[in-house]
Design a protein around this motif. Structure first.
Motif, short mmCIF file in Angstrom:
data_model
loop_
_atom_site.label_atom_id
_atom_site.label_comp_id
_atom_site.label_asym_id
_atom_site.label_seq_id
_atom_site.Cartn_x
_atom_site.Cartn_y
_atom_site.Cartn_z
N ARG A 87 23.15 -34.15 23.55
CA ARG A 87 24.17 -33.89 22.53
C ARG A 87 24.00 -34.81 21.33
NH1 ARG A 87 30.72 -33.32 22.71
NH2 ARG A 87 30.94 -33.31 20.47
N LEU A 88 23.55 -36.03 21.56
CA LEU A 88 23.39 -36.99 20.47
C LEU A 88 22.24 -36.63 19.55
CD1 LEU A 88 23.91 -40.39 22.31
CD2 LEU A 88 25.61 -39.01 21.11
N THR A 89 21.29 -35.88 20.04
CA THR A 89 20.11 -35.55 19.23
C THR A 89 20.19 -34.17 18.60
OG1 THR A 89 18.94 -34.77 21.19
CG2 THR A 89 18.62 -37.08 20.57
N GLN A 90 21.32 -33.49 18.72
CA GLN A 90 21.46 -32.16 18.13
C GLN A 90 21.48 -32.24 16.63
OE1 GLN A 90 25.10 -30.65 19.84
NE2 GLN A 90 24.06 -29.95 21.67
N GLU A 94 26.59 -44.27 31.29
CA GLU A 94 27.94 -44.21 31.87
C GLU A 94 28.98 -43.83 30.83
OE1 GLU A 94 29.10 -47.57 34.26
OE2 GLU A 94 27.06 -47.78 35.04
N ASP A 95 28.87 -44.38 29.62
CA ASP A 95 29.84 -44.06 28.57
C ASP A 95 29.76 -42.59 28.18
OD1 ASP A 95 30.91 -46.67 28.34
OD2 ASP A 95 29.25 -47.27 27.06
N LEU A 96 28.54 -42.07 28.05
CA LEU A 96 28.39 -40.66 27.71
C LEU A 96 28.93 -39.77 28.81
CD1 LEU A 96 24.84 -40.56 26.06
CD2 LEU A 96 27.06 -40.42 24.92
N ALA A 97 28.66 -40.13 30.06
CA ALA A 97 29.16 -39.35 31.19
C ALA A 97 30.68 -39.32 31.20
CB ALA A 97 28.62 -39.91 32.50
N ALA A 98 31.31 -40.44 30.86
CA ALA A 98 32.78 -40.50 30.83
C ALA A 98 33.35 -39.56 29.77
CB ALA A 98 33.24 -41.94 30.57
N ILE A 102 28.55 -53.16 23.68
CA ILE A 102 28.78 -52.51 22.38
C ILE A 102 27.60 -52.70 21.44
CG2 ILE A 102 31.30 -52.61 22.48
CD1 ILE A 102 31.18 -55.01 20.56
N ASP A 103 26.71 -53.62 21.74
CA ASP A 103 25.65 -53.95 20.80
C ASP A 103 24.53 -52.92 20.70
OD1 ASP A 103 26.94 -56.34 20.19
OD2 ASP A 103 25.90 -57.42 21.77
N ASP A 104 24.11 -52.36 21.82
CA ASP A 104 22.92 -51.53 21.84
C ASP A 104 23.20 -50.05 22.00
OD1 ASP A 104 21.50 -53.89 21.72
OD2 ASP A 104 21.43 -54.09 23.90
N PHE A 105 24.43 -49.64 21.90
CA PHE A 105 24.80 -48.26 22.21
C PHE A 105 24.08 -47.24 21.35
CE2 PHE A 105 27.46 -44.47 22.11
CZ PHE A 105 27.67 -44.26 23.47
N ILE A 106 23.85 -47.54 20.09
CA ILE A 106 23.30 -46.51 19.19
C ILE A 106 21.79 -46.58 19.00
CG2 ILE A 106 25.46 -46.26 17.94
CD1 ILE A 106 24.18 -47.93 15.68
N LEU A 107 21.12 -47.54 19.62
CA LEU A 107 19.67 -47.63 19.46
C LEU A 107 18.99 -46.45 20.16
CD1 LEU A 107 19.19 -51.45 20.03
CD2 LEU A 107 19.22 -50.22 17.86
N ALA A 108 18.10 -45.77 19.45
CA ALA A 108 17.47 -44.56 19.97
C ALA A 108 16.70 -44.81 21.26
CB ALA A 108 16.54 -43.96 18.92
N ASP A 109 16.08 -45.96 21.38
CA ASP A 109 15.23 -46.25 22.54
C ASP A 109 15.96 -47.02 23.63
OD1 ASP A 109 12.81 -46.11 23.97
OD2 ASP A 109 12.17 -48.07 23.23
N ASN A 110 17.28 -46.94 23.66
CA ASN A 110 18.05 -47.68 24.67
C ASN A 110 19.09 -46.78 25.33
OD1 ASN A 110 18.58 -49.93 26.19
ND2 ASN A 110 20.00 -50.81 24.73
N GLY A 111 18.67 -45.57 25.69
CA GLY A 111 19.57 -44.60 26.28
C GLY A 111 20.24 -45.06 27.56
N GLU A 112 19.54 -45.89 28.34
CA GLU A 112 20.14 -46.34 29.60
C GLU A 112 21.41 -47.17 29.38
OE1 GLU A 112 17.18 -49.51 28.39
OE2 GLU A 112 17.06 -47.33 28.55
#
Length: 94
Positions: free
Chosen positions: A91-94, A80-84, A66-76
């Protein structure tokens, strides 16, 4: 509810965010902007996710990231969460 909230937020304009709303409270009615109310909703949700994370940390069930989910440079960290959700990084950068 999450889908509804995402759709609601995606339609908001600066004018809609500054609109005053009334919130019934036990002993009075609060008046807040939509923006401040959404900030409260999101922070309150984060608070409870932190509580669940702490409780799971004390068990054999590994807590989710839960800590790094929103950091722009940590997409990896969120693939899995986005795929789910059926979402993508695009979509996040629209």
């Amino acid at each position: 509810v999450d889908d509804w909230l995402v759709q609601f937020c995606e339609t908001l304009t600066p004018q809609a965010l500054s609109r005053q709303i009334s919130i019934p409270w036990p002993d009075r009615t609060l008046t807040e902007t939509v923006a401040d109310t959404l900030l409260h909703v999101f922070l309150h949700g984060q608070h409870h996710r932190g509580q669940v994370h702490a409780m799971l940390s004390g068990t054999s069930v590994p807590p989710p990231q839960i800590d790094d989910f929103i950091l722009a440079d940590n997409g990896e960290a969120r693939v899995e969460d986005l795929a789910a959700l059926g979402w993508s990084e695009a979509r996040l950068t629209q």
